[in-house]
Write a protein that holds these residues in place. Sequence first.
Motif, short mmCIF file in Angstrom:
data_model
loop_
_atom_site.label_atom_id
_atom_site.label_comp_id
_atom_site.label_asym_id
_atom_site.label_seq_id
_atom_site.Cartn_x
_atom_site.Cartn_y
_atom_site.Cartn_z
N MET A 1 0.75 -1.22 0.08
CA MET A 1 -0.10 0.10 -0.05
C MET A 1 0.89 1.09 -0.05
N ASP A 2 0.36 2.25 -0.23
CA ASP A 2 1.07 3.46 -0.42
C ASP A 2 0.57 4.45 0.74
N ILE A 3 1.43 5.04 1.61
CA ILE A 3 1.41 5.69 2.67
C ILE A 3 2.29 7.13 2.62
N GLU A 4 1.52 8.10 2.38
CA GLU A 4 2.39 9.38 2.40
C GLU A 4 3.50 9.43 1.17
N GLY A 5 3.11 8.68 0.25
CA GLY A 5 4.31 8.60 -0.97
C GLY A 5 4.95 7.65 -0.87
N HIS A 6 4.94 6.84 0.19
CA HIS A 6 6.01 5.80 0.37
C HIS A 6 5.23 4.36 0.16
N ARG A 7 5.88 3.57 -0.53
CA ARG A 7 5.30 2.16 -0.86
C ARG A 7 5.65 1.19 0.11
N LEU A 8 4.69 0.42 0.95
CA LEU A 8 5.03 -0.35 2.00
C LEU A 8 4.23 -1.88 1.60
N SER A 9 5.12 -2.96 1.75
CA SER A 9 4.34 -4.28 1.60
C SER A 9 4.21 -4.58 3.12
N LEU A 10 3.04 -4.79 3.35
CA LEU A 10 2.62 -5.05 4.96
C LEU A 10 2.21 -6.82 4.78
N SER A 11 2.93 -7.30 5.82
CA SER A 11 3.18 -8.86 5.83
C SER A 11 2.27 -9.42 6.99
N HIS A 12 1.73 -10.46 6.81
CA HIS A 12 1.03 -11.47 8.03
C HIS A 12 0.10 -10.74 8.55
N LEU A 13 -1.02 -9.97 7.95
CA LEU A 13 -1.91 -9.15 8.60
C LEU A 13 -3.01 -10.11 9.19
N ASP A 14 -2.95 -11.37 9.11
CA ASP A 14 -4.14 -12.30 9.66
C ASP A 14 -3.36 -12.87 11.07
N ARG A 15 -2.22 -12.60 11.45
CA ARG A 15 -1.76 -13.27 12.55
C ARG A 15 -2.50 -12.45 13.80
N VAL A 16 -2.61 -13.68 14.42
CA VAL A 16 -3.46 -13.13 15.72
C VAL A 16 -2.26 -12.92 17.00
N LEU A 17 -2.08 -11.71 17.35
CA LEU A 17 -1.12 -11.20 18.32
C LEU A 17 -1.60 -11.27 19.57
N PHE A 18 -3.09 -11.04 19.90
CA PHE A 18 -3.46 -11.16 21.23
C PHE A 18 -4.49 -12.27 21.13
N PRO A 19 -4.44 -13.31 21.42
CA PRO A 19 -5.38 -14.39 21.30
C PRO A 19 -6.79 -14.41 22.37
N GLY A 20 -6.42 -13.39 23.49
CA GLY A 20 -7.53 -13.29 24.49
C GLY A 20 -8.50 -12.61 23.85
N SER A 21 -8.51 -11.61 23.16
CA SER A 21 -9.34 -10.77 22.02
C SER A 21 -9.55 -11.11 20.72
N GLY A 22 -8.56 -11.81 20.28
CA GLY A 22 -8.31 -12.11 18.83
C GLY A 22 -7.86 -11.02 17.98
N HIS A 23 -7.22 -9.82 18.74
CA HIS A 23 -6.61 -8.79 18.04
C HIS A 23 -5.46 -9.12 17.13
N THR A 24 -5.53 -8.91 15.64
CA THR A 24 -4.64 -9.24 14.74
C THR A 24 -3.77 -8.32 14.35
N LYS A 25 -2.39 -8.37 13.65
CA LYS A 25 -1.51 -7.54 13.09
C LYS A 25 -2.17 -6.44 12.43
N ALA A 26 -3.27 -6.82 11.43
CA ALA A 26 -3.90 -6.01 10.67
C ALA A 26 -4.79 -4.74 11.57
N GLN A 27 -5.19 -5.51 12.70
CA GLN A 27 -5.92 -4.36 13.69
C GLN A 27 -5.01 -3.53 14.57
N VAL A 28 -4.01 -4.16 14.76
CA VAL A 28 -2.75 -3.03 15.24
C VAL A 28 -2.25 -2.15 14.58
N LEU A 29 -2.09 -2.64 13.25
CA LEU A 29 -1.66 -1.70 12.11
C LEU A 29 -2.69 -0.48 11.87
N HIS A 30 -4.11 -0.93 11.89
CA HIS A 30 -5.16 -0.10 11.60
C HIS A 30 -5.22 0.87 12.80
#
Length: 295
Positions: A1-30
């Motif tokens: 994705m493009d952020i402020e003119g910089h191209r970033l490749s975001l990885s492992h977006l569906d990785r569950v980081l906090f199993p108790g609540s189910g928060h994923t890496k995508a949610q933390v990035l968001h």
Amino acid sequence: MDIEGHRLSLSHLDRVLFPGSGHTKAQVLHYYAQIAPVMLPHVAGRPASFVRAPEGPAGESWIAKNPPAGAPDWVPVVPVEHRDGATEQVVIDSTAALIAMVNLGAYEVHVPQWPAAAGRDAHDRLVLDLDPGPGTDLVVCCRVAERLRQLLDEDGLTACPVLSGSKGLHLYAPIRPASGRAVSAYAKGLAERLTGEHPGLVVASMAKLERRGRVLIDWSQNASAKTTAAPYTVRLRERAQGPGVAAPVTWDEVAACRSPGDLVFTPEAVVERAADRGDLLGALLSGDGVRGPVP
């Protein structure tokens, strides 16, 4: 994705980081993308260090001062002198830089109380970390914070409360630039004064035996070599509600706290609060009425 003119490749977006609540890496990035407008003024210009935990709090974690491997070359760095020599550290000066670091598993951001451009002897804010020992909790921290607020106000300093995102509370105050030694001495004096007033409630020593049933007022984070979890950072603490956040709160909320659960905010709630009320830590940036750390 493009952020402020910089191209970033975001990885492992569906990785569950906090199993108790189910928060994923995508949610933390968001979360970081949404909170960046109010978070960035509190970290920009300061050499950042990170708690890295690519698998989340249940996996391996470590403190990283050097730029993570794979950091884009457009992310700014500054040289910082340490006891073992100089090292380069990242400066989070944009949403793109913040997202780039979080994408590399640097989920928790810490910064010192001095800006890189001014140097280690130009602290521009004071911090007190109120950490509850066994047998105490956030409610007791709030009562201690209210008394510290009075003492700081008597010296012309404006105290700003921030949940630590763990168990306690941080108090910040903007100050005129001063050395870490001077700020630490002043902060230690406050801690010792309150310990003298309430020896059964407060302690200024890190000794574990002394902390049982008391709140530690950690004044040592004002040392130039120390850092504190940055306002608005996610904390790598597993809770049922989701990851902890170093969330600014109002003094009315501190005064009304009667249970630790009264002041627990998910990342989503912190975003909503910022959207509705702006940066509750704005007084830390305004500089209004700022005095030196030794009135």
